[in-house]
Motif scaffolding. Structure first.
Motif, mmCIF file in Angstrom:
data_model
loop_
_atom_site.group_PDB
_atom_site.id
_atom_site.type_symbol
_atom_site.label_atom_id
_atom_site.label_comp_id
_atom_site.label_asym_id
_atom_site.label_seq_id
_atom_site.Cartn_x
_atom_site.Cartn_y
_atom_site.Cartn_z
ATOM 1 N N ILE A 129 0.841 -1.202 0.000
ATOM 2 C CA ILE A 129 0.000 0.000 0.000
ATOM 3 C C ILE A 129 0.874 1.248 0.000
ATOM 4 N N ALA A 130 1.954 1.220 0.793
ATOM 5 C CA ALA A 130 2.883 2.357 0.845
ATOM 6 C C ALA A 130 3.502 2.613 -0.529
ATOM 7 N N LEU A 131 3.890 1.539 -1.215
ATOM 8 C CA LEU A 131 4.452 1.674 -2.562
ATOM 9 C C LEU A 131 3.448 2.322 -3.514
ATOM 10 N N LEU A 132 2.214 1.857 -3.470
ATOM 11 C CA LEU A 132 1.186 2.384 -4.360
ATOM 12 C C LEU A 132 0.883 3.847 -4.051
ATOM 13 N N VAL A 133 0.854 4.202 -2.774
ATOM 14 C CA VAL A 133 0.639 5.603 -2.387
ATOM 15 C C VAL A 133 1.745 6.483 -2.955
ATOM 16 N N GLY A 134 3.001 6.024 -2.828
ATOM 17 C CA GLY A 134 4.131 6.787 -3.359
ATOM 18 C C GLY A 134 4.054 6.964 -4.858
ATOM 19 N N VAL A 135 3.705 5.906 -5.582
ATOM 20 C CA VAL A 135 3.605 5.964 -7.044
ATOM 21 C C VAL A 135 2.494 6.917 -7.479
ATOM 22 N N VAL A 164 -3.680 8.820 7.155
ATOM 23 C CA VAL A 164 -4.824 8.213 6.469
ATOM 24 C C VAL A 164 -4.751 6.691 6.595
ATOM 25 N N VAL A 165 -3.699 6.090 6.028
ATOM 26 C CA VAL A 165 -3.596 4.623 6.029
ATOM 27 C C VAL A 165 -3.444 4.073 7.446
ATOM 28 N N LEU A 166 -2.434 4.559 8.177
ATOM 29 C CA LEU A 166 -2.210 4.046 9.532
ATOM 30 C C LEU A 166 -3.337 4.451 10.482
ATOM 31 N N TYR A 167 -3.935 5.604 10.211
ATOM 32 C CA TYR A 167 -5.082 6.053 11.026
ATOM 33 C C TYR A 167 -6.219 5.042 10.960
ATOM 34 N N PHE A 168 -6.554 4.601 9.730
ATOM 35 C CA PHE A 168 -7.658 3.661 9.579
ATOM 36 C C PHE A 168 -7.296 2.260 10.058
ATOM 37 N N ILE A 169 -6.011 1.908 10.002
ATOM 38 C CA ILE A 169 -5.584 0.611 10.544
ATOM 39 C C ILE A 169 -5.840 0.557 12.047
ATOM 40 N N LEU A 170 -5.500 1.624 12.762
ATOM 41 C CA LEU A 170 -5.744 1.672 14.204
ATOM 42 C C LEU A 170 -7.224 1.858 14.517
ATOM 43 N N ARG A 171 -7.902 2.610 13.663
ATOM 44 C CA ARG A 171 -9.325 2.870 13.908
ATOM 45 C C ARG A 171 -10.138 1.574 13.855
ATOM 46 N N TYR A 172 -9.641 0.584 13.112
ATOM 47 C CA TYR A 172 -10.323 -0.703 13.028
ATOM 48 C C TYR A 172 -10.542 -1.291 14.421
ATOM 49 N N TYR A 173 -9.585 -1.034 15.315
ATOM 50 C CA TYR A 173 -9.711 -1.501 16.698
ATOM 51 C C TYR A 173 -10.019 -0.355 17.656
ATOM 52 N N LYS A 174 -10.523 0.753 17.107
ATOM 53 C CA LYS A 174 -10.962 1.910 17.906
ATOM 54 C C LYS A 174 -9.848 2.445 18.797
ATOM 55 N N ILE A 175 -8.681 2.617 18.196
ATOM 56 C CA ILE A 175 -7.524 3.180 18.894
ATOM 57 C C ILE A 175 -7.148 4.496 18.222
ATOM 58 N N SER A 176 -6.876 5.518 19.001
ATOM 59 C CA SER A 176 -6.560 6.844 18.478
ATOM 60 C C SER A 176 -5.096 6.944 18.063
ATOM 61 N N GLU A 236 14.830 11.898 7.705
ATOM 62 C CA GLU A 236 14.018 12.076 8.909
ATOM 63 C C GLU A 236 12.595 11.576 8.686
ATOM 64 N N ALA A 237 12.028 11.949 7.519
ATOM 65 C CA ALA A 237 10.657 11.511 7.209
ATOM 66 C C ALA A 237 10.590 9.994 7.075
ATOM 67 N N ARG A 238 11.590 9.405 6.427
ATOM 68 C CA ARG A 238 11.618 7.949 6.277
ATOM 69 C C ARG A 238 11.690 7.269 7.639
ATOM 70 N N ALA A 239 12.605 7.738 8.476
ATOM 71 C CA ALA A 239 12.823 7.105 9.780
ATOM 72 C C ALA A 239 11.578 7.201 10.656
ATOM 73 N N ILE A 240 10.951 8.378 10.687
ATOM 74 C CA ILE A 240 9.760 8.563 11.527
ATOM 75 C C ILE A 240 8.611 7.691 11.028
ATOM 76 N N THR A 241 8.413 7.635 9.693
ATOM 77 C CA THR A 241 7.333 6.823 9.137
ATOM 78 C C THR A 241 7.578 5.340 9.405
ATOM 79 N N ASN A 242 8.828 4.886 9.232
ATOM 80 C CA ASN A 242 9.164 3.494 9.569
ATOM 81 C C ASN A 242 8.858 3.205 11.033
ATOM 82 N N PHE A 243 9.225 4.142 11.878
ATOM 83 C CA PHE A 243 9.088 4.001 13.327
ATOM 84 C C PHE A 243 7.613 3.889 13.728
ATOM 85 N N ILE A 244 6.801 4.837 13.237
ATOM 86 C CA ILE A 244 5.369 4.820 13.547
ATOM 87 C C ILE A 244 4.723 3.560 12.970
ATOM 88 N N GLY A 245 5.110 3.201 11.739
ATOM 89 C CA GLY A 245 4.539 2.037 11.076
ATOM 90 C C GLY A 245 4.745 0.757 11.861
#
Length: 437
Positions: free
Chosen positions: A108-114, A242-254, A387-396
């Motif tokens: 999904i991340a690859l497709l978003v980037g493309v 968007v993507v990670l937000y909805f992944i967590l929202r599936y289990y009602k986590i903020s 920095e953006a790569r590292a933070i996104t990897n970290f949160i992911g």
């Protein structure tokens, strides 16, 4: 006011700002060489990755100390987790589910980037002659030498992960496994105690990392490729919120509450441009917020090698960007080929030095339609996007662990609610525990 001055988040943020100011207004001092060539070999701590410049030394020495804790924590967490889990079928189930999750989300991340790169088209109008190039021979050479065996041998974290899983499985069948737990548990607590002591020096590492980046490359180097940088940051934000937000929202986590809970680690990763700097603390906080020790031990280390959401976004966007720069039209079949190649090659991005460029070089070589020399365009600004790569990897990886913990019914929501409701109190409790030990 006293509470503010004893808050690590405040000092890390202050250090980042000071690092930017020093790098911009006094780059000569930030890049001052403090070691002569060859001095590294004479140091007692020669295994550390010590840099010659003042600012990079501060950053690298902090990251090197944190790296010392990564493998012991992974080993202890996984071994203790598997022994306590008992059910070996569950270990295999969690591992298989994690790998499937990683593949789906990174795709999904690859497709978003493309998609975003094709919509914004950051490569249009870039004049290649106006941008200072660089030596890319080491990346193209390493790309031809890449293999999955080399990836495994170069990735110590992955080796420790495998050893810990095997040992945990063996010990889980041992009649005296409780004695093993009683022996390893106090060691694990002491390792985390020592880690907290080291993390108190995080502001120094963040200061050095930002000062070095700004001083060496300069804000003016961003202008030619500002559109690419902006596009990368926007895309990372879309993926996270968007993507990670909805992944967590599936289990009602903020997602917002989770990010607030790991804010110290996020700032450390931002300042040092390294997800490794916050990895041990992330594992501890995920346990504190309700994820089981066994799931944390399996998912986070594996994700460090196979769930690099930020890196995959950057790789896909970089390939599309270079195609646009050189006016190479990519049809749907070629774009799908890029996605297919990166689905495989991006998984090796954590195991090799200069990994991002090596994976890019191997991808461009496989495509045979975009000049590999285009990598030189990205050398000057890569650090600013790391920095953006590292933070996104970290949160992911944090989100992956939470999702799999919930999916396996290995998540304590009461712990999460307590952790989210008392973030500041939790940080003070940690400090009190450190001082009392």
């Amino acid at each position: 006011m006293k509470k503010l001055f004893t808050n690590l988040t405040f000092w890390v943020l202050t250090a980042i700002v000071c690092g930017v100011l020093l790098g911009h207004y006094n780059p000569e001092f930030a890049l001052h060489q403090i070691f002569e060539k060859g001095f590294k070999q004479n140091l007692i701590i020669s295994e550390f990755e010590i840099k010659n410049t003042f600012s990079e030394f501060l950053s690298s020495i902090f990251i090197s100390f944190v790296k010392l804790f990564i493998n012991p924590i992974i080993f202890l967490t996984i071994t203790l987790g598997i022994i306590s889990m008992g059910d070996l079928k569950k270990v295999g189930k969690v591992g298989a589910k994690a790998l499937i999750y990683f593949e789906v989300v990174t795709t999904i991340a690859l497709l978003v980037g493309v998609v975003v790169a094709n919509v914004i088209r950051p490569g249009d109008g870039v004049v290649t002659d106006a941008i200072k190039g660089g030596d890319i021979s080491k990346y193209t050479k390493s790309a031809t030498e890449f293999s999955w065996l080399k990836f495994f041998l170069d990735n110590v974290t992955l080796q420790v992960l495998v050893i810990a899983i095997v040992l945990g499985i063996v010990l889980s069948n041992y009649s005296g496994r409780q004695k093993v737990v009683d022996f390893l548990a106090p060691i694990s607590k002491k390792v985390f105690w020592a880690l907290h002591k080291v993390m108190l020096f995080a502001p120094i590492g963040a200061f050095g990392g930002m000062a070095f980046t700004i001083a060496k490359y300069g804000i003016q180097t961003l202008l030619p490729l500002a559109k690419l940088m902006g596009t990368v940051y926007v895309t990372m934000a879309i993926f996270v919120f968007v993507v990670l937000y909805f992944i967590l929202r599936y289990y009602k986590i903020s997602l917002w509450k989770f990010l607030k809970f790991i804010r110290e680690e996020l700032l450390i990763v931002l300042g040092t441009s390294s997800s490794e700097a916050g990895l041990p603390s992330l594992m501890e906080k995920l346990e504190k917020m309700g994820c089981s020790k066994s799931v944390v031990g399996l998912v986070v280390p594996a994700g460090y090698s196979f769930n690099l959401d930020g890196t995959t976004i950057y790789l896909s966007m970089a390939v599309i960007f270079l195609a646009q720069v050189f006016n190479v039209h990519l049809d749907i079949q070629q774009i799908l080929t890029i996605v297919g190649i990166l689905m495989v090659t991006s998984k090796g991005a954590a195991g090799v030095t200069g990994s991002g460029f090596i994976v890019l070089a191997s991808t461009l070589t496989a495509l045979k339609v975009i000049p590999v020399e285009g990598l030189a365009l990205l050398l000057g600004v890569d650090r600013f996007m790391s920095e953006a790569r590292a933070i996104t990897n970290f949160i992911g990886n944090g989100v992956a662990t939470i999702w799999i913990s919930n999916n396996e019914n290995e998540f304590d929501r009461s712990k999460m609610e307590a952790a989210f409701a008392h973030v500041d109190d939790y940080e003070n409790i940690v400090k009190d525990n450190i001082n009392n030990k």
